[in-house]
Design a protein around this motif. Structure first.
Motif, short mmCIF file in Angstrom:
data_model
loop_
_atom_site.label_atom_id
_atom_site.label_comp_id
_atom_site.label_asym_id
_atom_site.label_seq_id
_atom_site.Cartn_x
_atom_site.Cartn_y
_atom_site.Cartn_z
N GLU A 53 17.88 19.61 93.45
CA GLU A 53 17.20 18.47 94.07
C GLU A 53 16.54 18.89 95.38
O GLU A 53 15.41 18.50 95.67
N LEU A 54 17.23 19.69 96.18
CA LEU A 54 16.66 20.17 97.45
C LEU A 54 15.46 21.07 97.19
O LEU A 54 14.45 20.98 97.89
N PHE A 55 15.57 21.93 96.19
CA PHE A 55 14.46 22.81 95.86
C PHE A 55 13.25 22.01 95.37
O PHE A 55 12.12 22.28 95.77
N ASP A 56 13.50 21.00 94.50
CA ASP A 56 12.42 20.13 94.04
C ASP A 56 11.76 19.41 95.21
O ASP A 56 10.54 19.27 95.27
N GLN A 57 12.56 18.94 96.15
CA GLN A 57 12.02 18.25 97.32
C GLN A 57 11.17 19.22 98.14
O GLN A 57 10.07 18.86 98.58
N PHE A 58 11.65 20.43 98.35
CA PHE A 58 10.91 21.45 99.08
C PHE A 58 9.55 21.70 98.43
O PHE A 58 8.52 21.74 99.10
N LEU A 59 9.55 21.86 97.11
CA LEU A 59 8.30 22.11 96.39
C LEU A 59 7.36 20.92 96.45
O LEU A 59 6.16 21.08 96.70
N SER A 60 7.88 19.71 96.22
CA SER A 60 7.02 18.53 96.20
C SER A 60 6.41 18.24 97.57
O SER A 60 5.27 17.80 97.66
N GLU A 61 7.15 18.54 98.64
CA GLU A 61 6.61 18.35 99.99
C GLU A 61 5.43 19.29 100.27
O GLU A 61 4.61 19.03 101.14
N ARG A 62 5.36 20.37 99.51
CA ARG A 62 4.30 21.34 99.69
C ARG A 62 3.23 21.25 98.61
O ARG A 62 2.42 22.15 98.43
N GLY A 63 3.25 20.14 97.85
CA GLY A 63 2.19 19.88 96.89
C GLY A 63 2.37 20.48 95.51
O GLY A 63 1.44 20.48 94.71
N HIS A 64 3.55 21.00 95.20
CA HIS A 64 3.79 21.59 93.89
C HIS A 64 4.43 20.57 92.96
O HIS A 64 5.31 19.81 93.37
N PRO A 65 4.02 20.54 91.69
CA PRO A 65 4.64 19.61 90.75
C PRO A 65 6.07 20.02 90.43
O PRO A 65 6.37 21.22 90.37
N THR A 66 6.94 19.05 90.25
CA THR A 66 8.34 19.35 89.93
C THR A 66 8.78 18.70 88.63
O THR A 66 9.93 18.83 88.24
N GLU A 67 7.86 18.01 87.94
CA GLU A 67 8.20 17.39 86.68
C GLU A 67 8.24 18.45 85.59
O GLU A 67 7.52 19.44 85.66
N PRO A 68 9.06 18.25 84.55
CA PRO A 68 9.09 19.22 83.45
C PRO A 68 7.75 19.25 82.72
O PRO A 68 7.08 18.23 82.59
N VAL A 69 7.36 20.43 82.26
CA VAL A 69 6.12 20.58 81.51
C VAL A 69 6.34 20.10 80.09
O VAL A 69 7.34 20.43 79.47
N ARG A 70 5.41 19.31 79.59
CA ARG A 70 5.51 18.76 78.24
C ARG A 70 4.26 19.13 77.45
O ARG A 70 3.28 19.61 77.99
#
Length: 60
Positions: free
Chosen positions: A10-27
């Motif tokens: 969750e912390l890593f996802d938050q870090f990435l999303s704050e920097r504009g990277h998508p964190t949703e699973p690829v479908r």
């Protein structure tokens, strides 16, 4: 082996999303009535679970 997301995930996802990277699973993408691989663009029947061109699958 799948497991529940940890606090670190969750912390890593938050870090990435704050920097504009998508964190949703690829479908799968959709093209008319077919599934389209997001990695190579290969088209497959709707029942496909893995790309027969590059081996990509939505679970990893």
């Amino acid at each position: 082996m799948a497991s529940a997301p940890s606090d670190h995930d969750e912390l890593f996802d938050q870090f990435l999303s704050e920097r504009g990277h998508p964190t949703e699973p690829v479908r799968w993408d959709r093209s008319y009535n077919k599934k389209q691989c997001p990695e190579c663009g290969g088209l497959h029947d709707r029942s496909a679970t893995e790309c027969s061109v590059c081996g990509w699958g939505p679970d990893g």
